[in-house]
Design an enzyme around this catalytic site. Structure first.
Site, PDB file in Angstrom:
ATOM      1  N   LYS A  88       0.813  -1.217   0.000  1.00 45.69           N
ATOM      2  CA  LYS A  88       0.000   0.000   0.000  1.00 45.69           C
ATOM      3  C   LYS A  88       0.849   1.271   0.000  1.00 45.69           C
ATOM      4  O   LYS A  88       0.439   2.300  -0.514  1.00 45.69           O
ATOM      5  CB  LYS A  88      -0.936   0.014   1.218  1.00 45.69           C
ATOM      6  CG  LYS A  88      -1.922  -1.151   1.267  1.00 45.69           C
ATOM      7  CD  LYS A  88      -3.106  -0.954   0.357  1.00 45.69           C
ATOM      8  CE  LYS A  88      -4.055  -2.139   0.383  1.00 45.69           C
ATOM      9  NZ  LYS A  88      -5.135  -2.052  -0.597  1.00 45.69           N
ATOM     10  N   GLU A 110      -9.808   5.998   3.275  1.00 41.91           N
ATOM     11  CA  GLU A 110     -10.615   4.954   3.889  1.00 41.91           C
ATOM     12  C   GLU A 110      -9.698   3.748   4.080  1.00 41.91           C
ATOM     13  O   GLU A 110      -8.687   3.633   3.375  1.00 41.91           O
ATOM     14  CB  GLU A 110     -11.796   4.567   2.982  1.00 41.91           C
ATOM     15  CG  GLU A 110     -11.450   3.586   1.862  1.00 41.91           C
ATOM     16  CD  GLU A 110     -10.476   4.112   0.823  1.00 41.91           C
ATOM     17  OE1 GLU A 110     -10.526   5.314   0.534  1.00 41.91           O
ATOM     18  OE2 GLU A 110      -9.657   3.332   0.316  1.00 41.91           O
ATOM     19  N   SER A 377       1.935  -9.764  -0.644  1.00 42.00           N
ATOM     20  CA  SER A 377       1.537  -8.354  -0.588  1.00 42.00           C
ATOM     21  C   SER A 377       1.808  -7.673   0.750  1.00 42.00           C
ATOM     22  O   SER A 377       1.907  -6.448   0.813  1.00 42.00           O
ATOM     23  CB  SER A 377       0.058  -8.225  -0.942  1.00 42.00           C
ATOM     24  OG  SER A 377      -0.737  -8.999  -0.058  1.00 42.00           O
TER      25      SER A 377
HETATM   26  C1  LIG Z   1      -1.486  -7.008   2.838  1.00 45.94           C
HETATM   27  C2  LIG Z   1      -2.646  -6.735   1.950  1.00 45.94           C
HETATM   28  N1  LIG Z   1      -2.772  -7.436   0.804  1.00 45.94           N
HETATM   29  C3  LIG Z   1      -3.805  -7.230  -0.038  1.00 45.94           C
HETATM   30  C4  LIG Z   1      -4.796  -6.309   0.247  1.00 45.94           C
HETATM   31  C5  LIG Z   1      -5.937  -6.154  -0.714  1.00 45.94           C
HETATM   32  O1  LIG Z   1      -5.910  -4.953  -1.440  1.00 45.94           O
HETATM   33  P1  LIG Z   1      -5.587  -4.915  -2.982  1.00 45.94           P
HETATM   34  O2  LIG Z   1      -6.440  -5.936  -3.649  1.00 45.94           O
HETATM   35  O3  LIG Z   1      -5.905  -3.532  -3.397  1.00 45.94           O
HETATM   36  O4  LIG Z   1      -4.142  -5.232  -3.162  1.00 45.94           O
HETATM   37  C6  LIG Z   1      -4.716  -5.543   1.432  1.00 45.94           C
HETATM   38  C7  LIG Z   1      -5.733  -4.533   1.761  1.00 45.94           C
HETATM   39  O5  LIG Z   1      -5.784  -3.951   2.796  1.00 45.94           O
HETATM   40  C8  LIG Z   1      -3.607  -5.778   2.302  1.00 45.94           C
HETATM   41  O6  LIG Z   1      -3.479  -5.093   3.449  1.00 45.94           O
END
Ligand SMILES: Cc1ncc(COP(=O)(O)O)c(C=O)c1O
Length: 387
Positions: A88, A110, A377
């Site tokens: 993020k 948000e 992620s």
């Molecule tokens: C670690 C992590 N992975 C994935 C996501 C999912 O978001 P996005 O699909 O936008 O990557 C989030 C959302 O808060 C997250 O904190």
């Protein structure tokens, strides 16, 4: 692919917002186009990513997690090693730089899992911009550690009590506040969702993941991955890594949605796998809705995947067949969360554990000449004690 001038990827995207927000979106669109054409914007963005975020993030080859199933190399793009613990931050650095260029004095965001709220509070502190974060009451309870960190960083966290008290409701509230304050406030959206130009802008800011991953895979293995796997909430980490490979048709792209208690149970968050086309938070895409068009309640063990919609570019990829969107249940994700930690010494975010669980299934069908690349992620500190 750039969306068309009205912000559409095929038939998805656009701008479905109240009249009062059109001028604010036009202003943002001009600022985005001007900044993205200006090398000094990208120089500053990459310098902050290098010195503050810690990029490039590493590429790690798992030693043990799928070894019992297959000899396929399993690679992780380590977004969990970023400052603040998830992908993020790439996006919020870029949006804070845009806010500064536009002369905006405040940031508004948000958040669901809290990672985006923490990332926004972090850049607010770094760039000296006050931050208001809207968060559902249920998520405030589920992600208490992140709420503490946001407040420590100086952000005002506002509790949203309406609806399911999760990300959808927090987003509704943030939109409402932005409509009243767009003159001096920059709305930092946390994923590739919302009205044009947000899905395009956030993709361009997360593309760094895919560009690095492509370079690292080629440098180390001399070939491209056979499969790229990422979890999908709104879709930003997935779009980020997909962007590096979207023009390589031999690379299969997999976006893993939250299957919750199973797609037949109605307690899930699989907008692409089990939703239908509609409008949510300013754009046309797939979403979970009743036959009457009411947004349905969602469920996922991971707060970051618990969103009833998905970015419009993913809807386009689904319809064009460029990417495939399977789902993984809560139970499978929890098993991967624990199993991956034990076999690799890395505690993944519960969101990322969905991608990891799917990669393990995929490994059983792949050989040593393939390469599976997963976008890890985020890290799982925020999820400790939740399963
Ligand atoms: C670690 C992590 N992975 C994935 C996501 C999912 O978001 P996005 O699909 O936008 O990557 C989030 C959302 O808060 C997250 O904190």
């Amino acid at each position: 692919m750039k969306p068309d001038s009205r912000g559409y990827f095929g038939k998805f995207g656009g701008r479905f917002v109240p009249e009062v927000l059109i001028a604010a979106l036009d202003e943002l669109d001009s600022a985005v186009n001007e900044a993205f054409d200006d090398p000094t914007f990208w120089d500053e963005y990459h310098a902050v990513l290098r010195d503050f975020v810690g990029r490039p993030s590493p590429m790690y080859r798992c030693e043990r997690y799928v070894a019992d199933l297959s000899p396929v190399p399993l690679l992780m793009k380590r977004e969990d090693t970023n400052h603040t613990g998830a992908h993020k931050i790439n996006n919020t650095v870029g949006q804070a730089l845009l806010a500064r260029r536009m002369g905006k004095r405040r940031l508004l965001a948000e958040t669901g899992a809290g990672q985006h709220g923490v990332a926004t509070a972090t850049v607010g502190a770094k760039f000296g911009l006050p931050v208001d974060v809207y968060m559902g009451a249920r998520d405030i309870e589920r992600q208490a550690l992140n709420v503490y960190v946001m407040r420590l960083l100086g952000a005002d966290v506002h509790c949203v009590e309406s609806g399911t008290q999760t990300l959808k409701d927090a987003t509704n509230e943030a939109f409402r506040v932005w409509a009243a304050r767009a003159g001096d406030t920059f709305y930092v959206i946390g994923s590739v969702v919302g009205a044009h130009p947000y899905p395009y802008m956030v993709r361009e800011l997360q593309k760094v993941i895919g560009v690095e991953a492509r370079r690292q895979t080629l440098a180390r293995y001399g070939r491209l991955p056979s499969d790229v796997v990422a979890c999908v909430g709104g879709g930003s980490n997935a779009i980020g890594i997909f962007s590096g490979f979207v023009d390589d048709p031999q690379v299969k792209l997999w976006g893993v949605e939250a299957g919750g208690e199973g797609l037949e149970s109605e307690h899930h968050a699989a907008s692409l796998g089990a939703g239908s086309i509609g409008v949510l938070h300013g754009s046309r895409s797939y979403l979970l809705q009743s036959a009457q068009g009411q947004v349905r309640e969602t469920h996922s063990v991971s707060a970051g995947l618990d969103y009833p919609g998905v970015g419009p570019e993913h809807a386009f990829f689904k319809e064009s067949g460029r990417a495939t969107y399977p789902s993984v249940t809560d139970a499978e994700a929890i098993e991967a969360f624990k199993g991956f930690a034990r076999s690799e010494g890395i505690v993944p975010a519960l969101e990322s554990a969905h991608a990891i669980a799917f990669a393990r299934k995929l490994a059983a069908e792949r050989s040593k000449d393939d390469l599976i690349l997963v976008n890890l992620s985020g890290r799982g500190d925020k999820d400790i004690g939740r399963c």
